[in-house]
Scaffold this active site. Structure first.
Site, short mmCIF file in Angstrom:
data_model
loop_
_atom_site.label_atom_id
_atom_site.label_comp_id
_atom_site.label_asym_id
_atom_site.label_seq_id
_atom_site.Cartn_x
_atom_site.Cartn_y
_atom_site.Cartn_z
N THR A 144 0.76 -1.27 0.06
CA THR A 144 0.22 0.04 -0.02
C THR A 144 0.88 1.27 0.04
O THR A 144 2.01 1.58 0.69
CB THR A 144 -1.10 0.09 1.13
OG1 THR A 144 -1.11 1.42 1.55
CG2 THR A 144 -0.40 -0.80 2.36
N SER A 179 -0.70 3.58 10.78
CA SER A 179 -1.63 2.48 11.51
C SER A 179 -0.97 1.24 11.62
O SER A 179 0.05 0.88 10.94
CB SER A 179 -3.01 2.26 10.90
OG SER A 179 -2.68 1.25 9.69
N TYR A 181 -2.05 -1.75 10.76
CA TYR A 181 -2.16 -2.38 9.69
C TYR A 181 -1.29 -2.04 8.70
O TYR A 181 -0.44 -2.84 8.01
CB TYR A 181 -3.75 -2.20 8.99
CG TYR A 181 -3.59 -2.18 7.67
CD1 TYR A 181 -3.63 -3.32 6.88
CD2 TYR A 181 -3.87 -1.05 6.79
CE1 TYR A 181 -3.49 -3.56 5.68
CE2 TYR A 181 -3.77 -0.97 5.42
CZ TYR A 181 -3.73 -2.30 5.02
OH TYR A 181 -3.65 -2.41 3.57
N HIS A 182 -0.93 -0.79 8.40
CA HIS A 182 0.00 -0.37 7.39
C HIS A 182 1.35 -0.69 7.94
O HIS A 182 2.17 -1.19 7.07
CB HIS A 182 -0.06 1.38 7.38
CG HIS A 182 -1.25 1.76 6.79
ND1 HIS A 182 -2.25 2.28 7.46
CD2 HIS A 182 -1.62 1.82 5.19
CE1 HIS A 182 -3.16 2.87 6.20
NE2 HIS A 182 -2.76 2.18 5.25
N LYS A 185 2.18 -4.17 6.50
CA LYS A 185 2.47 -4.14 5.35
C LYS A 185 3.95 -3.81 5.01
O LYS A 185 4.76 -4.34 4.06
CB LYS A 185 1.74 -3.04 4.48
CG LYS A 185 0.03 -3.08 4.48
CD LYS A 185 -0.44 -4.56 3.94
CE LYS A 185 -0.75 -4.40 2.38
NZ LYS A 185 -1.70 -5.67 2.11
N1 LIG Z 1 -9.06 -2.00 -1.36
C1 LIG Z 1 -7.96 -0.97 -1.35
O1 LIG Z 1 -8.25 0.13 -1.39
C2 LIG Z 1 -6.62 -1.39 -1.08
C3 LIG Z 1 -5.63 -0.37 -1.30
C4 LIG Z 1 -4.25 -0.65 -0.80
C5 LIG Z 1 -3.83 -1.91 -0.81
N2 LIG Z 1 -4.98 -2.95 -0.58
C6 LIG Z 1 -4.50 -4.52 -0.18
O2 LIG Z 1 -4.98 -5.23 -1.17
C7 LIG Z 1 -5.38 -6.34 -0.50
C8 LIG Z 1 -6.80 -6.87 -0.76
O3 LIG Z 1 -7.55 -5.40 0.00
P1 LIG Z 1 -9.25 -5.64 -0.44
O4 LIG Z 1 -9.69 -4.31 -0.27
O5 LIG Z 1 -9.79 -6.77 -1.48
O6 LIG Z 1 -9.58 -6.40 0.98
P2 LIG Z 1 -10.51 -7.45 1.49
O7 LIG Z 1 -10.54 -7.52 3.04
O8 LIG Z 1 -11.85 -7.21 0.80
O9 LIG Z 1 -10.00 -8.83 0.92
C9 LIG Z 1 -9.08 -9.42 1.62
C10 LIG Z 1 -9.58 -11.20 1.38
O10 LIG Z 1 -8.62 -11.74 2.08
C11 LIG Z 1 -9.19 -12.75 2.91
N3 LIG Z 1 -8.06 -13.06 3.74
C12 LIG Z 1 -7.62 -12.41 5.11
N4 LIG Z 1 -7.08 -13.32 5.60
C13 LIG Z 1 -7.08 -14.48 5.10
C14 LIG Z 1 -6.62 -15.76 5.35
N5 LIG Z 1 -5.59 -15.97 6.34
N6 LIG Z 1 -6.59 -16.52 4.52
C15 LIG Z 1 -7.63 -16.66 3.66
N7 LIG Z 1 -8.20 -15.54 3.10
C16 LIG Z 1 -7.69 -14.63 3.73
C17 LIG Z 1 -10.56 -12.03 3.70
O11 LIG Z 1 -11.54 -12.91 3.99
C18 LIG Z 1 -10.74 -10.99 2.37
O12 LIG Z 1 -11.79 -11.93 1.52
C19 LIG Z 1 -5.12 -6.16 0.85
O13 LIG Z 1 -3.68 -6.69 1.28
C20 LIG Z 1 -4.83 -4.74 1.01
O14 LIG Z 1 -3.90 -4.26 2.17
C21 LIG Z 1 -6.04 -2.61 -0.99
#
Ligand SMILES: NC(=O)c1ccc[n+]([C@@H]2O[C@H](COP(=O)([O-])OP(=O)(O)OC[C@H]3O[C@@H](n4cnc5c(N)ncnc54)[C@H](O)[C@@H]3O)[C@@H](O)[C@H]2O)c1
Length: 383
Positions: A144, A179, A181-182, A185
Site C-alpha cells: 500500500t 496505523s 495495519y500499514h 504491510k
Molecule cells: N482496497 C483498497 O483500496 C486497497 C488499497 C491498498 C492496498 N490494498 C491491499 O489489497 C489487498 C486486498 O484488499 P481488499 O480491499 O480486497 O480487502 P478485502 O478484505 O476485501 O480482501 C481480502 C480478502 O482476504 C481474505 N483473507 C484475509 N486473511 C486470509 C487468510 N488468512 N486466509 C484466506 N483468506 C484471507 C479476506 O477474507 C478477504 O476476502 C489487501 O492486502 C490490502 O492491504 C487494498
C-alpha cells in the site's frame, strides 16, 4: 497461466479472479471469509448482499462459461496453503489475503494481534510454499502507498539511492506509517525482500492507493457478481463513505482539515495493473516495486467532487468537518512517483463526474439498506 488468488472473496480478489478467468487463465481462489467474519463482529456489513464464494463462482460460470476453482481455507495455515500449491501448482500467486482495515487494527490488543499474526503468516507461508513447491511461481503482492506515509520529500517507487559520508548504496525507500495495519504491510515488504535476496524469489510488490468503484466488465453482467461495497468506518474507504452519506442526505464528514492527500485508482486499473504485473514479471532475485495509483486528491477535494455531482443529480449534499479520529498530518507535502505502471502500458480510468454519478446510482439502488450509525468514526487512535 495457472494463477492462485489468495483472498479471492475480497473487494479486489473476486473481480481479479473473474477478470483473469474470463481471459482464459486457469484461476484458483482461496479465502477463509476473514473479512466477512470481522464485518459481522464489528457491524460493518457490506451494503449489497454478496453470495458466498462458491455461489459466486457458480454464477460466474453460468454467465461466462468459465470456471473459477474455489478453496475455502486459511492461508495463515501452512498445511492448507501447501496442499493448494501441491494440487494446483500455480505459476503465479496474487496475494490479497490480509486484514486490510487500519481502524480495525487500532481497536485493541486482540485486533492488533490478529492483524499482525494473519498478515505476516500469510506472507511467510506464501514465500515458503513457493520455495518448497513451486520455485518458478511469480509472486504479486499487494502493498500500500500507506507504507510510505507522508514524508516531506518526494516518494520514489520503492527504492532510493543514499549517499552517506562519500559512499552510495540503494535501499528500500524509508517508510513510516500511521496505523498498525500499514505497519504489517511494511513488515511484509521487508520479509519478501529478505526471501528475494536470500533465496531468489521473484516478487512484484504493488504499492497501491485506495481503490474505488464497483463496475467491471464482469460485475456489470450480473449484480450478484458485484465486488464488496463497505461504507462504514472500519472497512469503508473515504470515497464509499461520502457516496453513502450523499445518498442518505447526511453531511459528508471530512476528518480534520481535509488536506490529507492520497493517490487513488479505479478498480478497473487494479485489474489492469495485476495483468501488467503478470505479463511483465520480476526476475528471480528481484523485488520490483511499483506505485499503483493514477491521480491524487485531498479529502476535501473528494468531498467537493461528490457534492458537485450529487447536487447535479438532485441530492442536497453538505460537507461537515469533524474531529479527526486518526493521528495523521492534515496538511502535508505529497509527491509520489508513479511512472512504472504507465511505462508498462497502464491506461488510466480517471475519477470523472460520470464515474462518481454511476457509483451514486449504484448506492441509490440500495438506499433502503443503509445503516447511518455505521458511518461515523467508532475507532479513535489520536492521543
Ligand atoms: N482496497 C483498497 O483500496 C486497497 C488499497 C491498498 C492496498 N490494498 C491491499 O489489497 C489487498 C486486498 O484488499 P481488499 O480491499 O480486497 O480487502 P478485502 O478484505 O476485501 O480482501 C481480502 C480478502 O482476504 C481474505 N483473507 C484475509 N486473511 C486470509 C487468510 N488468512 N486466509 C484466506 N483468506 C484471507 C479476506 O477474507 C478477504 O476476502 C489487501 O492486502 C490490502 O492491504 C487494498
Amino acid at each position: 497461466m495457472r494463477v492462485l488468488i489468495m483472498g479471492g472473496d475480497g473487494y479486489l480478489g473476486w473481480p481479479t479472479a473473474m477478470d483473469l478467468a474470463d481471459r482464459g487463465h486457469d484461476v484458483c481462489v482461496i479465502d477463509n471469509y476473514l473479512r466477512r467474519t470481522i464485518a459481522l463482529q464489528t457491524r460493518s456489513e457490506a451494503l449489497m448482499p454478496q453470495p458466498d464464494l462458491t455461489r459466486r463462482a457458480e454464477i460466474f460460470g453460468s454467465v461466462f462459461g468459465k470456471q473459477v476453482r474455489v478453496v475455502i481455507g486459511d492461508c495463515a495455515s501452512y498445511a492448507t496453503l501447501q496442499k493448494v500449491f501441491e494440487e494446483f501448482r500455480p505459476e503465479a500467486a496474487v496475494h490479497y489475503a490480509e486484514q486490510p482495515s487500519a481502524p480495525y487494527s487500532m481497536i485493541g490488543q486482540d485486533e492488533a494481534r490478529l492483524t499482525v499474526t494473519n498478515n505476516l503468516n500469510t506472507t511467510l507461508n506464501l514465500a515458503w510454499a513457493v520455495m518448497q513447491h513451486a520455485p518458478e511461481c511469480r509472486i504479486i503482492k499487494l502493498g500500500t502507498m500507506g507504507e510510505y506515509g507522508t514524508p516531506n520529500i518526494d516518494i520514489e517507487e520503492g527504492w532510493i539511492e543514499i549517499e552517506h559520508k562519500g559512499r552510495k548504496d540503494t535501499f528500500l525507500f524509508p517508510r513510516q506509517t500511521g496505523s498498525l495495519y500499514h505497519t504489517t504491510k511494511i513488515f511484509d515488504t521487508d520479509m519478501l525482500w529478505f526471501y528475494v535476496r536470500t533465496f531468489g524469489l521473484a516478487v512484484t510488490d504493488l504499492m497501491q492507493g485506495p481503490v474505488y468503484g464497483l463496475s467491471t466488465p464482469q460485475s456489470d453482467a450480473d449484480q450478484r457478481l458485484l465486488p464488496n461495497f463497505h461504507y462504514d468506518d472500519i472497512f469503508g474507504t473515504v470515497v464509499n463513505r461520502f457516496l453513502v452519506q450523499a445518498v442518505q442526505g447526511v453531511p459528508l464528514t471530512v476528518y480534520g482539515k481535509g488536506g490529507q492527500v492520497r493517490g487513488y485508482l479505479n478498480i478497473n486499473d487494479t485489474l489492469q495493473c495485476i495483468r501488467l504485473a503478470l505479463e511483465n514479471p520480476a526476475d528471480h532475485g528481484e523485488l520490483r516495486i511499483l506505485n499503483q495509483f493514477t491521480e491524487t486528491f485531498s479529502v476535501t477535494q473528494l468531498a467537493e467532487r461528490v457534492q458537485r455531482v450529487g447536487e447535479q443529480m438532485g441530492l442536497p449534499v453538505e460537507i461537515q468537518r469533524i474531529e479527526n479520529p486518526r493521528k495523521e498530518a492534515e496538511e502535508h507535502y505529497y509527491n509520489p512517483a508513479h511512472s512504472g505502471l504507465l511505462e508498462l502500458g497502464l491506461e488510466p480510468h480517471y475519477l470523472t463526474d460520470g464515474v462518481v454519478a454511476s457509483m451514486l446510482e449504484q448506492v441509490l439502488r440500495h438506499k433502503d439498506r443503509i445503516d447511518e450509525d455505521k458511518i461515523l468514526p467508532r475507532v479513535r487512535w489520536k492521543t
